[in-house]
Design a protein around this motif. Structure first.
Motif, short mmCIF file in Angstrom:
data_model
loop_
_atom_site.label_atom_id
_atom_site.label_comp_id
_atom_site.label_asym_id
_atom_site.label_seq_id
_atom_site.Cartn_x
_atom_site.Cartn_y
_atom_site.Cartn_z
N ALA A 654 36.22 47.53 27.45
CA ALA A 654 35.19 46.55 27.82
C ALA A 654 35.00 46.48 29.32
N GLN A 655 36.08 46.64 30.10
CA GLN A 655 35.97 46.61 31.57
C GLN A 655 35.19 47.80 32.11
N VAL A 656 35.15 48.89 31.37
CA VAL A 656 34.35 50.03 31.81
C VAL A 656 32.87 49.68 31.80
N TRP A 657 32.42 48.92 30.82
CA TRP A 657 31.02 48.52 30.74
C TRP A 657 30.72 47.33 31.66
N PRO A 662 32.19 38.94 32.27
CA PRO A 662 30.93 39.01 31.53
C PRO A 662 29.99 37.89 31.97
N PRO A 663 28.67 38.15 31.96
CA PRO A 663 27.70 37.14 32.43
C PRO A 663 27.71 35.92 31.53
N THR A 664 27.39 34.76 32.15
CA THR A 664 27.31 33.52 31.40
C THR A 664 25.95 33.41 30.74
N VAL A 665 25.79 32.37 29.92
CA VAL A 665 24.53 32.15 29.21
C VAL A 665 23.41 31.84 30.19
N SER A 666 23.71 31.06 31.23
CA SER A 666 22.67 30.72 32.22
C SER A 666 22.17 31.95 32.93
#
Length: 722
Positions: A654-657, A662-666
């Protein structure tokens, strides 16, 4: 009292609702407790034992009841090494001994034990037949052409004359029977070029290449002009030269395309020729695909040839006619006595046997209860006087004279050809019987069957309502293969429905097919592998003694009385060549039981395993449980480590992508509504590559769903609430 009982048993609706609510509450509480229990168990599984492999090993060595591991952690460095080596050595010895013991148990060996008992026993079933299956006077019209043919063939073989052939016989012979299955002479004077001669042919032109199996091959187009015969009573044995009346030996099979080769040189005398007599079997009449079955004696060859031909003729005769042409019970059984009770032919059950015609069974147990023998000894057995009428024998079919008899169990089919014995005419034969009971263990100790239901072969003898036997299975298997291969059944075995017996007219090549099938090792092995022995069997051991009967001093009055009782005539119609007396009895009431028992049982296995473990390791069952516990804990820790490793590997992927968090909903909403929005990280790739996929539906406004405090609510809200 009735009112009070009624009032006491009644309940109000409110009480019923209260009880139901209580029951629901209890069930809900139990369900919640059970759910909590499973949640705790899941957490415990996810957590694991809570220690490492090393800590687990140290704990086991310190707490186990096995002596060796304790010394490994408590002794000094040198003794630790010694105790580690001893523990490993003795543990290896334990596992080695365990492997031997388990392999011994899984071999399922049995031990046989012999026990002798004494009891009143059932008298065996006794089957008696005539060695000759049919009266010659009854079947003579069917075998007339065959008899004239074999007589002419014997004259041709034994005393040939130049120019003698079938055309000189009057009335002419029925050569159709001969051409179907002929007898041939094989001249092996020149082993490289053997000569095959038909007995009834005076000249034999060659028709092509001849191949004779047995390293003898002759090729080329050749003709013969001279009639190949041999003078006098002369035959040769193997490769020896003979002078006088000698028989020839050899048991070889010749196969291939038949032809003839030039005769031997003229300077070779007839005494130097070697001849063999063979039966020629072809796939169909006029075919070159033939088998030559030769014999060590001319008598054997003639008997075999006559059996094949008569079998084909009698196969077309209905069963009722064959029974009528055989020996009837009232003519064959002259006197009968069982113990002190008289009996006669009505106490016997008639059965048709293909080998011996009409057979009669005493005490078969089909219609009545089997008879018990009250005492051992000849006075309490079965006594019979039989008339075999030897003067009415078929001359070429039955070469032995006498009665064929067999002792067997009740409700079992008698296979006299394999298990029967002969009683000679003009004698009194006494048969003392001893009983052996066999009890075999079934699967997995042996491959036996209780009643034949697990045998893959259809029992054709079940039409007689008899019990299973391996002889019935083998013959049924052969008959089924015969029907599948040759298209018809053999005369000597029962038939399934819709199948006919083989004969020369409807099945011209049946004898060739039957000969190949009988000599096939593969088909024979298939039947042997398919059939099974019975687990329980009774065998009758016989002690046989004979004496001349009647004596010269008493034969006159005995023959007069027997002749009068049979024919109601004062003339003597019986003689020594046709009378047999039988005495069948138990020698003693001691019977032997040979039974099998398991050589190794589960109790033996457990005690042996425990003994080896206690001797080498000083342990018990509790030590094995402790060892199992450490194995389970080790597997538990291993599984948890594997799960943790998989989770870590998934996070790395997952860290490769997403190098950052990871981005938040906002952020996702802003990226969807404002295309110019970019993350603050300067190390990100260009916008087109860094943008997340656009959602199909924008996320909801979560702020509108947030619960506000009570003090923020205005009067409008209260009014609305009210």
């Amino acid at each position: 009292m009735t009112r009070l009982s009624f009032a006491a048993n009644t309940s109000t609706p409110g009480t019923t609702r209260t009880c139901l609510s209580a029951q629901l509450f209890v069930a809900f509480s139990r369900r919640m407790n059970l759910k909590k229990y499973f949640i705790r168990a899941l957490h415990r599984l996810q957590k694991g034992p809570g220690y490492t492999y090393k800590e687990l090993l140290v704990w086991y060595c310190d707490n186990t009841n096995t002596h060796g591991p304790k010394r490994i952690i408590k002794e000094g460095p040198k003794k630790k090494l010694i105790w580690f080596f001893l523990t490993l050595l003795f543990a290896s010895l334990v596992f080695w001994q365990w492997g031997i013991l388990i392999n011994t148990y899984l071999s399922y060996n049995v031990t046989s034990s012999l026990s002798i008992g004494f009891k009143t026993m059932k008298f065996p079933a006794v089957t008696v037949c005539n060695a000759n299956p049919f009266k010659y006077s009854e079947v003579k019209h069917l075998l007339k052409d065959l008899d004239r043919l074999i007589e002419a063939a014997l004259e041709r073989i034994l005393q040939p004359t130049p120019g003698n052939s079938s055309e000189n016989v009057f009335p002419p012979l029925n050569m159709e029977l001969w051409n179907q299955i002929p007898l041939v002479l094989i001249d092996e004077h020149d082993k490289d070029n053997p000569i095959i001669l038909d007995i009834f042919e005076s000249k034999q032109p060659a028709v092509g290449n001849q191949t004779v199996e047995g390293n003898r091959t002759t090729e080329g187009n050749q003709t013969t002009e001279d009639n190949q015969t041999f003078r006098g009573n002369e035959m040769a044995e193997s490769n020896e030269t003979f002078t006088g009346n000698e028989t020839f030996m050899g048991n070889e099979t010749f196969m291939g395309n038949e032809t003839t080769v030039p005769p031997a040189p003229t300077n070779v005398t007839s005494e130097e020729k070697k001849y063999k007599l063979a039966v020629k079997l072809c796939s169909h009449q006029g075919s070159d695909n033939c088998t030559y079955r030769n014999f060590s004696s001319a008598a054997q060859a003639v008997s075999e040839w006559y059996v094949l031909q008569s079998t084909s003729i009698l196969a077309k005769v209905p069963l009722q006619d064959r029974i009528r042409m055989g020996y009837q019970a009232e003519d064959m059984i002259l006197a009968c006595l069982y113990g002190a009770e008289p009996c006669n032919y009505k106490n016997f059950t008639q059965i048709y046997h293909p080998d011996h015609g009409n057979c009669y069974i005493f005490n078969w147990g089909m219609d009545e209860e089997a008879l018990n023998s009250s005492n051992p000894g000849a006075e309490f057995g079965l006594k019979l006087i039989l008339d075999i009428s030897q003067q009415d024998y078929i001359p070429y079919l039955s070469s032995a004279a006498g009665a064929r008899l067999m002792l067997h169990q009740q409700k079992s089919f008698p296979f006299l050809k394999d298990q029967g014995i002969y009683a000679m005419a003009g004698t009194e034969t006494s048969i003392g019987v001893l009983v052996d009971e066999l009890e075999r263990m079934g699967y997995p100790y042996s491959d036996c069957t209780m009643n034949g239901s697990d045998v893959p072969v259809k029992n054709l003898y079940s039409q007689y309502n008899t019990s299973y036997s391996i002889q019935a299975c083998l013959r049924s298997c052969f008959q089924i293969h015969m029907i599948e291969t040759c298209g018809c059944g053999h005369y000597m075995f029962p038939l399934p429905e819709g199948v006919n017996y083989c004969n020369n007219e409807d099945n011209p090549g049946w004898a060739y097919c039957y000969s190949l099938l009988r000599s096939s090792i593969r088909d024979r092995q298939i039947c042997i592998d398919s059939c099974k022995e019975t687990c329980n069997d009774t065998q009758y051991k016989m002690t046989i003694s004979m004496a001349d009967w009647p004596s010269e001093a008493s034969e006159d009055w005995i023959f007069h009385i027997l002749s009068y009782e049979r024919d109601m005539s004062t003339n003597v119609t019986l003689d020594r060549n046709g009378i047999i007396k039988l005495n069948i009895y138990f020698q003693e009431y001691n019977y032997r039981t040979i039974s099998e028992s398991a050589a190794t049982t589960i109790v033996w296995l457990l005690s042996s395993l425990g003994g080896q473990f206690g001797f080498w390791m000083g342990g018990s069952v509790l030590c094995l449980i402790e060892f199992g516990e450490i194995i389970i804990d080790s597997l538990w820790i291993t599984i948890i480590h594997i799960i943790s490793w998989c989770k870590g590997l998934k996070q790395k992927r997952a860290q490769v992508w997403y190098p950052d968090a990871p981005p938040t909903v906002s952020e996702l909403v802003e990226a969807h509504t404002n295309l110019g929005f970019q993350p603050e990280d300067t190390g990100t790739p260009p916008r087109d590559e860094a943008l997340p996929p656009e959602p199909g539906t924008p996320p909801p406004n979560y702020d509108s769903l947030r619960v506000q405090p009570l003090d923020v609510l205005g009067p409008d809200s209260d009014a609305e609430t009210e």
